[in-house]
Write a protein that holds these residues in place. Sequence first.
Motif, PDB file in Angstrom:
ATOM      1  N   LEU A 177       8.874   3.734  -9.603  1.00  0.00           N
ATOM      2  CA  LEU A 177       9.168   2.293  -9.557  1.00  0.00           C
ATOM      3  C   LEU A 177      10.541   2.017  -8.947  1.00  0.00           C
ATOM      4  N   LYS A 178      11.459   2.960  -9.097  1.00  0.00           N
ATOM      5  CA  LYS A 178      12.794   2.770  -8.539  1.00  0.00           C
ATOM      6  C   LYS A 178      12.785   2.739  -7.009  1.00  0.00           C
ATOM      7  N   LYS A 179      11.703   3.259  -6.415  1.00  0.00           N
ATOM      8  CA  LYS A 179      11.589   3.252  -4.958  1.00  0.00           C
ATOM      9  C   LYS A 179      11.209   1.867  -4.416  1.00  0.00           C
ATOM     10  N   ILE A 180      10.769   0.987  -5.305  1.00  0.00           N
ATOM     11  CA  ILE A 180      10.374  -0.371  -4.903  1.00  0.00           C
ATOM     12  C   ILE A 180      11.602  -1.259  -4.958  1.00  0.00           C
ATOM     13  N   GLU A 181      12.072  -1.657  -3.813  1.00  0.00           N
ATOM     14  CA  GLU A 181      13.329  -2.406  -3.744  1.00  0.00           C
ATOM     15  C   GLU A 181      13.197  -3.616  -2.823  1.00  0.00           C
ATOM     16  N   VAL A 232       0.834  -1.200   0.000  1.00  0.00           N
ATOM     17  CA  VAL A 232       0.000   0.000   0.000  1.00  0.00           C
ATOM     18  C   VAL A 232       0.868   1.249   0.000  1.00  0.00           C
ATOM     19  N   ASN A 233       1.925   1.219   0.788  1.00  0.00           N
ATOM     20  CA  ASN A 233       2.841   2.365   0.843  1.00  0.00           C
ATOM     21  C   ASN A 233       3.559   2.568  -0.487  1.00  0.00           C
ATOM     22  N   TYR A 234       3.982   1.468  -1.122  1.00  0.00           N
ATOM     23  CA  TYR A 234       4.622   1.586  -2.434  1.00  0.00           C
ATOM     24  C   TYR A 234       3.679   2.245  -3.443  1.00  0.00           C
ATOM     25  N   LEU A 235       2.387   1.962  -3.306  1.00  0.00           N
ATOM     26  CA  LEU A 235       1.391   2.541  -4.216  1.00  0.00           C
ATOM     27  C   LEU A 235       0.896   3.906  -3.731  1.00  0.00           C
ATOM     28  N   GLU A 236       1.569   4.435  -2.734  1.00  0.00           N
ATOM     29  CA  GLU A 236       1.301   5.773  -2.192  1.00  0.00           C
ATOM     30  C   GLU A 236      -0.138   5.927  -1.710  1.00  0.00           C
ATOM     31  N   GLY A 237      -0.721   4.840  -1.263  1.00  0.00           N
ATOM     32  CA  GLY A 237      -2.064   4.872  -0.699  1.00  0.00           C
ATOM     33  C   GLY A 237      -3.170   5.092  -1.715  1.00  0.00           C
ATOM     34  N   SER A 244      10.642  -7.177  -5.508  1.00  0.00           N
ATOM     35  CA  SER A 244      10.402  -5.916  -6.200  1.00  0.00           C
ATOM     36  C   SER A 244      10.229  -6.109  -7.704  1.00  0.00           C
ATOM     37  N   GLU A 245      10.993  -7.016  -8.308  1.00  0.00           N
ATOM     38  CA  GLU A 245      10.838  -7.291  -9.740  1.00  0.00           C
ATOM     39  C   GLU A 245       9.418  -7.747 -10.057  1.00  0.00           C
ATOM     40  N   ASP A 246       8.902  -8.622  -9.206  1.00  0.00           N
ATOM     41  CA  ASP A 246       7.553  -9.139  -9.424  1.00  0.00           C
ATOM     42  C   ASP A 246       6.518  -8.026  -9.296  1.00  0.00           C
ATOM     43  N   LEU A 247       6.621  -7.230  -8.238  1.00  0.00           N
ATOM     44  CA  LEU A 247       5.647  -6.160  -8.026  1.00  0.00           C
ATOM     45  C   LEU A 247       5.687  -5.147  -9.155  1.00  0.00           C
ATOM     46  N   ILE A 248       6.878  -4.807  -9.621  1.00  0.00           N
ATOM     47  CA  ILE A 248       6.988  -3.853 -10.722  1.00  0.00           C
ATOM     48  C   ILE A 248       6.332  -4.409 -11.982  1.00  0.00           C
ATOM     49  N   PHE A 268      -1.934   5.284  -8.825  1.00  0.00           N
ATOM     50  CA  PHE A 268      -0.533   4.897  -9.007  1.00  0.00           C
ATOM     51  C   PHE A 268      -0.384   4.003 -10.231  1.00  0.00           C
ATOM     52  N   ILE A 269      -1.293   3.035 -10.382  1.00  0.00           N
ATOM     53  CA  ILE A 269      -1.223   2.129 -11.531  1.00  0.00           C
ATOM     54  C   ILE A 269      -1.273   2.915 -12.837  1.00  0.00           C
ATOM     55  N   LEU A 270      -2.156   3.880 -12.920  1.00  0.00           N
ATOM     56  CA  LEU A 270      -2.325   4.637 -14.161  1.00  0.00           C
ATOM     57  C   LEU A 270      -1.197   5.638 -14.396  1.00  0.00           C
ATOM     58  N   ASN A 271      -0.694   6.261 -13.355  1.00  0.00           N
ATOM     59  CA  ASN A 271       0.140   7.451 -13.530  1.00  0.00           C
ATOM     60  C   ASN A 271       1.554   7.356 -12.971  1.00  0.00           C
ATOM     61  N   HIS A 272       1.990   6.193 -12.550  1.00  0.00           N
ATOM     62  CA  HIS A 272       3.332   6.088 -11.970  1.00  0.00           C
ATOM     63  C   HIS A 272       4.409   6.418 -13.019  1.00  0.00           C
ATOM     64  N   THR A 273       5.559   6.847 -12.504  1.00  0.00           N
ATOM     65  CA  THR A 273       6.721   7.123 -13.348  1.00  0.00           C
ATOM     66  C   THR A 273       7.796   6.078 -13.078  1.00  0.00           C
ATOM     67  N   GLU A 274       8.812   6.072 -13.902  1.00  0.00           N
ATOM     68  CA  GLU A 274       9.930   5.152 -13.683  1.00  0.00           C
ATOM     69  C   GLU A 274      10.644   5.460 -12.369  1.00  0.00           C
ATOM     70  N   ASN A 275      10.677   6.731 -11.991  1.00  0.00           N
ATOM     71  CA  ASN A 275      11.276   7.091 -10.710  1.00  0.00           C
ATOM     72  C   ASN A 275      10.472   6.532  -9.545  1.00  0.00           C
TER      73      ASN A 275
END
Length: 259
Positions: free
Chosen positions: A85-89, A66-71, A98-102, A76-83
């Motif tokens: 996604l880089k926060k998911i580690e 939930v936190n990775y998706l910023e609540g 993280s690879e799977d979630l991305i 988040f699914i529609l508008n996330h940026t590559e930056n």
Amino acid sequence: MNFDELKLFLDEKFEEYNHHRFIETDPIQIPHQFTSKEDIEIIGFLIATIAWGNRKSILKSSEKMVNYLEGEPYNFILNHTENDLKKIEGCVHRTFNSEDLIYFIKSLQNIYKNRGGLEKIFSTHKNESNTFYAIERFRKVFFEILPLQRTQKHVSSPLKNSSSKRINMYLRWMVRKDNKGVDFGLWQSISPSQLMCPLDIHSGNTARTLKLLNRNQNDWKSVVELTNNLKKFDKDDPVKYDYSLFGLGVFENFVNKFK
């Protein structure tokens, strides 16, 4: 127990466990934190995907997602940026990393932008008695964008005789509606009569003790056998008895009482 006694017993346990207090210890509490259809179905799918192992650990990992998706799962699914996604580690939950979630995030973006959303992908056809083909159609779409080999294991396949427990549980969440406050009943494109019972070690062992399941393996063939037997008690809503079987197995240690 004869048929009438067993039906009465299962119905009583269904009423006992299909209750709002069930949410307090179950992963379904996470999608219950949201109100919009898209947020619920997206986070519900992600939570169901990691719903194996210790329940406290599942809930902790769920909050991390939930936190990775910023609540805001849908936004988040529609508008996330590559930056973003880089926060998911690192590790998300056990072997789901993280690879799977991305990949899941990117695939869900494709589904919502180009495929009409999760409900449309999972929709069943009128001539289909259960969700076997719906799950397989979903898998085909989900992995159409350059799938990682390691990620495919996180979306099970009934065609490969998997019990597909987590997907069946997710579909129960989305489809069943009985005003008890647990399942959401958001989707109209699948009938509750088409749902298949989520099958794990707890519900499987309880079902065998009650003579509702003969097969020893927890696979798709067992799911079909169990669901067909449950339809004898309620042909329109057989998977409501998942509450009965799971509750007896997890909370009442039912199987060991017969040893």
